[in-house]
Motif scaffolding. Structure first.
Motif, mmCIF file in Angstrom:
data_model
loop_
_atom_site.group_PDB
_atom_site.id
_atom_site.type_symbol
_atom_site.label_atom_id
_atom_site.label_comp_id
_atom_site.label_asym_id
_atom_site.label_seq_id
_atom_site.Cartn_x
_atom_site.Cartn_y
_atom_site.Cartn_z
ATOM 1 N N VAL A 233 0.860 -1.189 0.000
ATOM 2 C CA VAL A 233 0.000 0.000 0.000
ATOM 3 C C VAL A 233 0.892 1.234 0.000
ATOM 4 N N ALA A 234 0.682 2.119 -0.945
ATOM 5 C CA ALA A 234 1.500 3.333 -1.026
ATOM 6 C C ALA A 234 1.188 4.283 0.130
ATOM 7 N N GLY A 302 -2.453 -2.711 12.766
ATOM 8 C CA GLY A 302 -1.640 -3.084 11.615
ATOM 9 C C GLY A 302 -2.141 -4.337 10.936
ATOM 10 N N ILE A 303 -1.698 -4.513 9.701
ATOM 11 C CA ILE A 303 -2.059 -5.682 8.897
ATOM 12 C C ILE A 303 -0.780 -6.206 8.265
ATOM 13 N N THR A 441 -5.597 -8.824 -0.520
ATOM 14 C CA THR A 441 -6.354 -8.924 0.727
ATOM 15 C C THR A 441 -5.925 -7.845 1.714
ATOM 16 N N VAL A 442 -4.618 -7.669 1.867
ATOM 17 C CA VAL A 442 -4.092 -6.640 2.769
ATOM 18 C C VAL A 442 -4.569 -5.257 2.321
ATOM 19 N N ALA A 443 -4.475 -4.979 1.020
ATOM 20 C CA ALA A 443 -4.880 -3.669 0.496
ATOM 21 C C ALA A 443 -6.371 -3.419 0.708
ATOM 22 N N ASP A 447 -7.791 -0.441 3.089
ATOM 23 C CA ASP A 447 -8.672 0.564 2.494
ATOM 24 C C ASP A 447 -9.953 0.702 3.314
ATOM 25 N N TYR A 448 -10.499 -0.419 3.769
ATOM 26 C CA TYR A 448 -11.752 -0.391 4.526
ATOM 27 C C TYR A 448 -11.577 0.294 5.884
ATOM 28 N N PHE A 449 -10.517 -0.034 6.593
ATOM 29 C CA PHE A 449 -10.378 0.478 7.960
ATOM 30 C C PHE A 449 -9.655 1.813 8.059
ATOM 31 N N PHE A 450 -8.841 2.164 7.092
ATOM 32 C CA PHE A 450 -8.078 3.401 7.205
ATOM 33 C C PHE A 450 -8.553 4.493 6.245
#
Length: 455
Positions: A233-234, A302-303, A441-443, A447-450
């Protein structure tokens, strides 16, 4: 008092060492310094530790090794030249490096450990000489003299609890700086044994606990610990504060900024850890703190993801009724000296998740054959394409619907989930996916939580 550890990239050249020394001398509380071996000076460079491994292998194979030894020595010469140190001041460093092949070792594993450890050892000796030349009251302290005793295997050592008492008795004057090499200790028989790779973090934590430090500062090459890998994630959000157990969970799945084993001494001593950037020491960095009194600022901290896993899936009707079924599985794993990461089960199904790095194709075949013979499952499948994603946050315990949000985010990207498991602590959720879907999946979760918080 502060214990300060510098990573290999922070001590790779004269210029980077100068920057590290500036950090040390800027705060009189920084009295205990832990060094790594010189790392890469540029992208195509070779770390000194890797050169030492090459040196050791040449010795073990009876090959010519003087050229490699000289290449290693020149790395220290280049740093010394930057600070105007003369040839006579490097004589001891050269002598110890070139004497390594002539020393006696119990076996080849101890030889390898001793060679690897000298990256840190020689750098600590050099940095203490540089500080002394600048008029600083600095002293090199060898782990043997300090009482840093270890057990375990030569290249995966574990600190002996007695070490904390012995190190605490190392004299430290108010105006003095002690320079310790990281990464290794000594066995009861007096042989060098190293911690796992990246183990200078462990040395720093051991010293922080032993000296009852107020804080353990870990200087590296990033401004902070980020919520996700910046390669996935950038420009991810930095983590300002997190707990020990959050860091442990995230390190397990792939966070590589801080060695996960290094948390144990810090936890035992309740020493706060501050991860900072050597290039930007004025920035706050990230703090890793005790759980007591901690107030989470977000639901998710964190993820992290790890793609180095594999799984063995078996199906057999009524395994939930079969007494001792799991014990039979565990006995087979013990026979092959294998540990497993997780074992989610159903009434007719069981999945065993392994670290793929600990397996080879021949061992996989032998394991599957043994389970087929002993268990006689209705179905047995080896899944090589497996990833684990950890979603971690102390704030999850106070929130309802976290799993719902995670599954919604993943489903919206068309990703299939193979396994979901929530830890008993309620601060972590583990997902199993195909390795090819791990980054997506991480991205999606990030995106959903942050990003939705910014809308």
């Amino acid at each position: 008092m502060k214990v300060v550890k510098f990573g290999g990239s922070s001590l790779a050249s004269g210029k980077s060492v100068k920057n590290a020394l500036k950090i040390i001398l800027a705060d009189p509380e920084r009295q205990v310094v832990v060094t790594s071996a010189p790392g890469k000076r540029f992208s195509d460079d070779i770390k000194v530790t890797d050169l030492l491994i090459k040196y050791a292998n040449e010795v073990l194979k009876g090959k010519s090794n003087q050229e490699t030894a000289e290449t290693i020595f020149q790395r220290y010469v280049q740093i010394a030249d930057y600070f105007g140190l003369g040839e006579e001041e490097l004589a001891e460093i050269r002598e110890k490096l070139f004497a390594l092949p002539e020393a006696a070792y119990p076996n080849k594993n101890y030889l390898m450990a001793a060679f690897k450890a000298h990256g840190e050892r020689l750098n600590a000796m050099l940095i203490s000489k540089i500080l002394q030349k600048r008029g600083v009251k600095a002293r090199y302290v060898d782990p043997k003299d300090a009482g840093l005793l270890v057990t375990g295997t030569p290249n995966n050592a574990v600190v002996n609890p007695e070490s904390y008492h012995l190190i605490a008795n190392v004299p430290l004057a108010q105006d003095e700086i002690l320079i310790f090499p990281g990464f290794y200790g000594y066995t009861p028989a007096g042989h060098i044994a190293t911690f796992s790779r990246g183990g200078s973090d462990i040395t720093g934590a051991i010293l922080a606990r032993a000296f009852h430090a107020d804080i353990y500062e870990n200087f590296t090459d990033v401004d902070a610990i980020f919520t996700v890998d910046p390669r996935v994630v950038a420009d991810p959000e930095p983590i300002k504060d997190m707990t020990y157990r959050e860091m442990r969970e995230l390190s397990y799945a792939g966070f590589s900024v801080f060695h996960d084993e290094a948390l144990i001494p810090a936890i035992q001593g309740q020493i706060p850890i501050n991860v900072k950037n050597t290039q930007h020491p004025e920035k706050r960095g990230s703090f890793i703190l005790p759980e007591k009194g901690f107030t989470p600022q977000r639901t998710i901290t964190g993820i992290a993801s790890g793609k180095h896993f594999a799984a063995l899936y078996l199906h057999k009707y009524l395994i939930n009724k079969e007494v001792g079924f799991t014990l039979r599985i565990l006995n087979i794993l013990a026979k092959f000296n294998l540990s497993y990461e997780h074992m989610p089960t159903g009434i007719d199904d069981l999945t065993i998740i392994f670290d793929r790095d600990h397996l080879n194709d021949a061992l996989i075949d032998e394991l599957c054959n043994a389970i087929q013979e002993e268990i006689d499952p209705d179905s047995l499948e080896w899944i090589d394409d497996y990833a684990l994603i950890m979603i971690v946050g102390e704030g999850m315990r106070q929130q309802v619907g976290v799993i719902s949000g995670i599954t919604q985010a993943i489903a919206s990207r068309g990703i299939s989930v193979r396994m979901i498991n929530q830890g008993a602590s309620e601060i972590s959720i583990m997902l199993g996916t195909a390795a090819k879907d791990a980054d997506k999946t991480v991205a999606a979760i990030y995106d959903y939580f942050f990003n939705k918080d910014k809308e």
